[in-house]
Design a protein around this motif. Structure first.
Motif, PDB file in Angstrom:
ATOM      1  N   GLY A  66      27.127  -8.243  10.561  1.00  7.68           N
ATOM      2  CA  GLY A  66      26.922  -7.553  11.831  1.00  7.68           C
ATOM      3  C   GLY A  66      28.171  -6.867  12.351  1.00  7.68           C
ATOM      4  O   GLY A  66      28.130  -6.203  13.384  1.00  7.68           O
ATOM      5  N   HIS A  67      29.299  -7.040  11.655  1.00  7.34           N
ATOM      6  CA  HIS A  67      30.553  -6.388  12.055  1.00  7.34           C
ATOM      7  C   HIS A  67      30.330  -4.894  11.892  1.00  7.34           C
ATOM      8  O   HIS A  67      30.020  -4.225  12.852  1.00  7.34           O
ATOM      9  CB  HIS A  67      31.690  -6.908  11.165  1.00  7.34           C
ATOM     10  N   ASP A  68      30.439  -4.372  10.718  1.00  6.85           N
ATOM     11  CA  ASP A  68      30.027  -3.045  10.274  1.00  6.85           C
ATOM     12  C   ASP A  68      30.753  -2.846   8.943  1.00  6.85           C
ATOM     13  O   ASP A  68      31.871  -3.327   8.772  1.00  6.85           O
ATOM     14  CB  ASP A  68      30.430  -1.938  11.267  1.00  6.85           C
ATOM     15  N   VAL A  72      37.631  -3.978   9.521  1.00  9.52           N
ATOM     16  CA  VAL A  72      38.565  -5.044   9.131  1.00  9.52           C
ATOM     17  C   VAL A  72      39.081  -5.757  10.382  1.00  9.52           C
ATOM     18  O   VAL A  72      39.551  -5.107  11.322  1.00  9.52           O
ATOM     19  CB  VAL A  72      39.761  -4.462   8.354  1.00  9.52           C
ATOM     20  N   ASP A  73      38.995  -7.079  10.419  1.00  6.68           N
ATOM     21  CA  ASP A  73      39.611  -7.876  11.470  1.00  6.68           C
ATOM     22  C   ASP A  73      40.845  -8.554  10.887  1.00  6.68           C
ATOM     23  O   ASP A  73      40.763  -9.212   9.846  1.00  6.68           O
ATOM     24  CB  ASP A  73      38.644  -8.946  11.983  1.00  6.68           C
ATOM     25  N   LEU A  74      41.966  -8.399  11.560  1.00  4.46           N
ATOM     26  CA  LEU A  74      43.222  -8.969  11.057  1.00  4.46           C
ATOM     27  C   LEU A  74      43.690 -10.139  11.921  1.00  4.46           C
ATOM     28  O   LEU A  74      43.755 -10.018  13.156  1.00  4.46           O
ATOM     29  CB  LEU A  74      44.313  -7.897  11.051  1.00  4.46           C
ATOM     30  N   PRO A 168      41.934 -13.599  19.821  1.00  3.12           N
ATOM     31  CA  PRO A 168      42.923 -12.529  19.630  1.00  3.12           C
ATOM     32  C   PRO A 168      43.042 -12.121  18.169  1.00  3.12           C
ATOM     33  O   PRO A 168      43.236 -12.964  17.300  1.00  3.12           O
ATOM     34  CB  PRO A 168      44.227 -13.146  20.150  1.00  3.12           C
ATOM     35  N   HIS A 169      42.867 -10.845  17.921  1.00  2.97           N
ATOM     36  CA  HIS A 169      42.961 -10.298  16.572  1.00  2.97           C
ATOM     37  C   HIS A 169      43.054  -8.785  16.694  1.00  2.97           C
ATOM     38  O   HIS A 169      42.866  -8.232  17.778  1.00  2.97           O
ATOM     39  CB  HIS A 169      41.732 -10.690  15.735  1.00  2.97           C
ATOM     40  N   LEU A 170      43.305  -8.124  15.593  1.00  3.55           N
ATOM     41  CA  LEU A 170      43.302  -6.656  15.561  1.00  3.55           C
ATOM     42  C   LEU A 170      42.098  -6.188  14.747  1.00  3.55           C
ATOM     43  O   LEU A 170      41.962  -6.546  13.578  1.00  3.55           O
ATOM     44  CB  LEU A 170      44.594  -6.127  14.922  1.00  3.55           C
ATOM     45  N   HIS A 171      41.227  -5.414  15.402  1.00  2.00           N
ATOM     46  CA  HIS A 171      40.130  -4.759  14.673  1.00  2.00           C
ATOM     47  C   HIS A 171      40.646  -3.387  14.257  1.00  2.00           C
ATOM     48  O   HIS A 171      41.169  -2.637  15.072  1.00  2.00           O
ATOM     49  CB  HIS A 171      38.905  -4.638  15.578  1.00  2.00           C
ATOM     50  N   TYR A 172      40.453  -3.071  12.975  1.00  2.00           N
ATOM     51  CA  TYR A 172      41.094  -1.885  12.398  1.00  2.00           C
ATOM     52  C   TYR A 172      40.113  -1.117  11.520  1.00  2.00           C
ATOM     53  O   TYR A 172      39.308  -1.720  10.803  1.00  2.00           O
ATOM     54  CB  TYR A 172      42.285  -2.362  11.562  1.00  2.00           C
TER      55      TYR A 172
HETATM   56 ZN   LIG Z   1      36.286  -6.363  14.347  1.00  2.00          ZN
END
Ligand SMILES: [Zn+2]
Length: 213
Positions: A66-68, A72-74, A168-172
């Motif tokens: 379901g992300h897409d 990328v989640d870091l 907390p994370h970076l979606h990229y």
């Molecule tokens: Zn994400």
């Protein structure tokens, strides 16, 4: 034209009108071509993207159903994610730097605060050749503004959990033309290609500044 028969005002008006119409048509064609021609050109070669995090750091890259596809989640493999520097993957021009959706209320002091919508504080960078990168859920207003040129490895923000973010994370994302594509770092594909299952890979950043390869 016979001397003594000056052009009538009506004929002059008509001639001016014709000239105006021709100029207008030429202008319209030029304007349409200026918009359409770049759209028809194929994308340029892939920029030499690097991980959007500090040189030498190892991060986990992952996705979930379901992300897409290609998202990328870091997450850092060591230490807190909150406030870690987010770096430009390559040189480019900032095209978005603000709030996507809504911020919500997730902060280091209140990590389970109300969830926002969308990307929260985010940045989008145009790298030319129809390539762009996106950085979502930043902690604070971006450190760059729209129209600003950034170098590879330049800090654009800090990792947070604004917008629709669980932790907390970076979606990229990397985009080519109008499509998301598999993110590549340091010349090799990330392996994050679909969101059918939850999976992760780890990578070490070689985003060591504009002088680095
Ligand atoms: Zn994400």
């Amino acid at each position: 034209m016979t001397p003594g028969h000056p052009t009538s005002p009506r004929a002059r008006r008509n001639r001016l009108l014709r000239v105006g119409l021709v100029l207008g048509a030429v202008g319209a064609v030029v304007a349409v071509a200026a918009v359409v021609v770049p759209l028809l050109l194929p994308p340029g070669p892939r920029p030499s993207f690097q991980l959007p995090v500090a040189c030498g750091e190892t991060w986990q890259l992952g996705t979930y159903p379901g992300h897409d596809d290609y998202d990328v989640d870091l997450f850092p493999t060591e230490g807190e994610a909150w406030g870690r520097p987010v770096l430009a993957s390559d040189a480019g021009t900032v095209t978005e730097a603000g709030i996507n959706g809504s911020l919500g209320g997730r902060t280091p002091d209140d990590p389970d605060g109300p969830r926002g919508r969308g990307g929260g504080y985010w940045v989008k960078i145009d790298h030319g050749g129809k390539w762009e990168t996106q950085y979502l859920h930043l902690l604070e207003p971006p450190l760059v503004r729209v129209g600003q040129r950034v170098a590879r490895g330049e800090q654009i923000g800090r990792v947070g959990s604004t917008g629709n973010s669980g932790a907390p994370h970076l979606h990229y994302e990397q985009h080519r033309g109008w499509q998301k594509v598999e993110a590549h770092f340091d010349g090799s594909p990330s392996g994050i290609t679909h969101d059918d299952t939850e999976y992760t890979v780890t990578r070490t950043s070689n985003n060591c500044g504009p002088g680095a390869p």
